[in-house]
Design a protein around this motif. Sequence first.
Motif, short mmCIF file in Angstrom:
data_model
loop_
_atom_site.label_atom_id
_atom_site.label_comp_id
_atom_site.label_asym_id
_atom_site.label_seq_id
_atom_site.Cartn_x
_atom_site.Cartn_y
_atom_site.Cartn_z
N GLU A 32 0.85 -1.19 0.00
CA GLU A 32 0.00 0.00 0.00
C GLU A 32 0.89 1.24 0.00
O GLU A 32 1.92 1.26 0.66
N LEU A 33 0.46 2.26 -0.73
CA LEU A 33 1.25 3.48 -0.91
C LEU A 33 0.40 4.71 -0.57
O LEU A 33 -0.82 4.62 -0.53
N ASP A 34 1.09 5.85 -0.36
CA ASP A 34 0.32 7.08 -0.09
C ASP A 34 -0.41 7.56 -1.34
O ASP A 34 -1.48 8.14 -1.26
N GLN A 35 0.17 7.28 -2.52
CA GLN A 35 -0.48 7.64 -3.78
C GLN A 35 -0.01 6.67 -4.86
O GLN A 35 1.03 6.03 -4.72
N THR A 36 -0.78 6.57 -5.92
CA THR A 36 -0.37 5.67 -7.00
C THR A 36 -0.93 6.10 -8.35
O THR A 36 -1.99 6.72 -8.42
N CYS A 37 -0.16 5.77 -9.41
CA CYS A 37 -0.64 5.97 -10.77
C CYS A 37 -1.00 4.61 -11.38
O CYS A 37 -1.35 4.53 -12.55
N PHE A 38 -0.91 3.54 -10.59
CA PHE A 38 -1.27 2.19 -11.05
C PHE A 38 -2.78 2.01 -10.95
O PHE A 38 -3.34 2.08 -9.85
N TYR A 39 -3.43 1.76 -12.08
CA TYR A 39 -4.88 1.55 -12.10
C TYR A 39 -5.22 0.28 -11.33
O TYR A 39 -4.60 -0.77 -11.53
N ALA A 40 -6.22 0.37 -10.45
CA ALA A 40 -6.66 -0.80 -9.67
C ALA A 40 -7.85 -1.45 -10.38
O ALA A 40 -8.79 -0.76 -10.77
N THR A 41 -7.79 -2.77 -10.53
CA THR A 41 -8.83 -3.54 -11.21
C THR A 41 -10.23 -3.08 -10.82
O THR A 41 -10.56 -3.03 -9.64
N SER A 42 -11.02 -2.72 -11.83
CA SER A 42 -12.37 -2.24 -11.55
C SER A 42 -13.12 -2.05 -12.85
O SER A 42 -12.51 -1.73 -13.89
N GLY A 43 -14.42 -2.24 -12.81
CA GLY A 43 -15.28 -1.92 -13.95
C GLY A 43 -14.90 -2.63 -15.23
O GLY A 43 -15.06 -2.08 -16.32
N GLY A 44 -14.35 -3.84 -15.14
CA GLY A 44 -14.00 -4.59 -16.34
C GLY A 44 -12.62 -4.30 -16.90
O GLY A 44 -12.19 -4.93 -17.86
N ASP A 48 -3.13 -2.39 -13.28
CA ASP A 48 -1.83 -2.20 -13.94
C ASP A 48 -0.75 -3.11 -13.37
O ASP A 48 -0.75 -3.44 -12.18
N SER A 49 0.19 -3.46 -14.24
CA SER A 49 1.43 -4.11 -13.84
C SER A 49 2.56 -3.12 -14.12
O SER A 49 2.31 -2.04 -14.68
N GLY A 50 3.77 -3.48 -13.71
CA GLY A 50 4.90 -2.59 -13.90
C GLY A 50 5.96 -2.90 -12.87
O GLY A 50 6.08 -4.04 -12.43
N PHE A 51 6.73 -1.88 -12.44
CA PHE A 51 7.70 -2.13 -11.37
C PHE A 51 7.90 -0.88 -10.51
O PHE A 51 7.59 0.23 -10.94
N PHE A 52 8.37 -1.13 -9.29
CA PHE A 52 8.73 -0.05 -8.37
C PHE A 52 10.24 -0.01 -8.32
O PHE A 52 10.89 -1.05 -8.16
N LYS A 90 10.65 5.23 0.21
CA LYS A 90 10.23 6.00 -0.97
C LYS A 90 10.54 5.20 -2.22
O LYS A 90 11.64 4.66 -2.36
N LEU A 91 9.57 5.11 -3.12
CA LEU A 91 9.74 4.33 -4.35
C LEU A 91 9.38 5.21 -5.55
O LEU A 91 8.61 6.16 -5.42
N VAL A 92 9.91 4.85 -6.70
CA VAL A 92 9.46 5.47 -7.95
C VAL A 92 8.65 4.42 -8.70
O VAL A 92 9.16 3.34 -8.99
N LEU A 93 7.41 4.73 -8.96
CA LEU A 93 6.51 3.76 -9.60
C LEU A 93 6.61 3.89 -11.12
O LEU A 93 6.63 5.00 -11.64
N HIS A 94 6.63 2.76 -11.79
CA HIS A 94 6.66 2.75 -13.26
C HIS A 94 5.58 1.79 -13.77
O HIS A 94 5.72 0.57 -13.64
N VAL A 95 4.55 2.36 -14.35
CA VAL A 95 3.49 1.52 -14.95
C VAL A 95 4.03 0.91 -16.24
O VAL A 95 4.79 1.56 -16.97
N ASP A 96 3.66 -0.34 -16.53
CA ASP A 96 3.95 -0.94 -17.85
C ASP A 96 3.08 -0.17 -18.84
O ASP A 96 1.90 -0.49 -19.06
N TRP A 97 3.68 0.90 -19.42
CA TRP A 97 2.89 1.84 -20.19
C TRP A 97 2.39 1.25 -21.52
O TRP A 97 1.28 1.56 -21.97
N ALA A 98 3.17 0.41 -22.16
CA ALA A 98 2.74 -0.16 -23.44
C ALA A 98 1.43 -0.93 -23.23
O ALA A 98 0.49 -0.81 -24.01
N ARG A 99 1.39 -1.71 -22.14
CA ARG A 99 0.18 -2.49 -21.83
C ARG A 99 -0.98 -1.56 -21.47
O ARG A 99 -2.08 -1.69 -21.97
N ARG A 100 -0.71 -0.61 -20.57
CA ARG A 100 -1.77 0.29 -20.10
C ARG A 100 -2.35 1.11 -21.25
O ARG A 100 -3.56 1.31 -21.33
#
Length: 248
Positions: A32-44, A48-52, A90-100
């Motif tokens: 769990e993080l204070d904020q995220t740009c990773f989309y959480a499964t919802s509404g079909g 998101d996947s990716g790496f921290f 502290k982490l830097v989040l990286h969404v798998d952008w090609a997939r997203r």
Amino acid sequence: MTLPTIALFRDEFYLSTVEAVVTAIREDGGIELDQTCFYATSGGQPGDSGFFERADGGRIEIATTRHGETKDIIFHVPAEAQPAPLVGEKLVLHVDWARRYRLMRMHTACHLLSVVCPYPITGAAVGEDESRVDFDMVETIDKDTVTADMMALVAANHPVYLQWITDEELVANPGIVKSKNVRPPVGLGRVSLVCIGENALIDSQPCGGTHVSETQEVGAIFIAKIEKKGKENRRFRIRFGTPEAATL
Ligand SMILES: [Zn+2]
């Protein structure tokens, strides 16, 4: 203690990387993080996947992202055998952008389909290669006609944007909800309406997913199949590309 996560993906669809601080590690290893740009499964739409990225350059691969006990809690599921971060790290989040980005294009294509095919939606699943939308309809419709109508909306390059309304406004206007079985994203006090076209002339409907900002970005899509699922149900399968290329 579990804290709410600021869900940056709700209105910043193109944010693929951001800094965040670990607020909790769940018993199952979920982060769990204070904020995220990773989309959480919802509404079909799948999470998101990716790496921290850690301060020492090490990586924590993330398999998917989900909602916790309530909609404002989000946790990130690490892939197998990943190192666990520390609370406060502290982490830097990286969404798998090609997939997203493929998911954003596909998700927007589902909206275009619901414009071309204005029947109540009974189910939907957005995928990287194929999406499906189920409609409550008895009519038979030609898939090539649907493809042509969808591609006309893509080519017209309509803007796609959000408008926010309160839960109360949504309850007072039930007509704007196209989904029959899928609950609109209420419970956070405000609901995002996904609007297509100037002044939402093409469409507007509640949706908490991620979308591209112009219909042109959807690119070439086509209806690969329309299946009959019961007397009043039609399942439409959308794929990237053209029907001609797909049959070669
Ligand atoms: Zn949507």
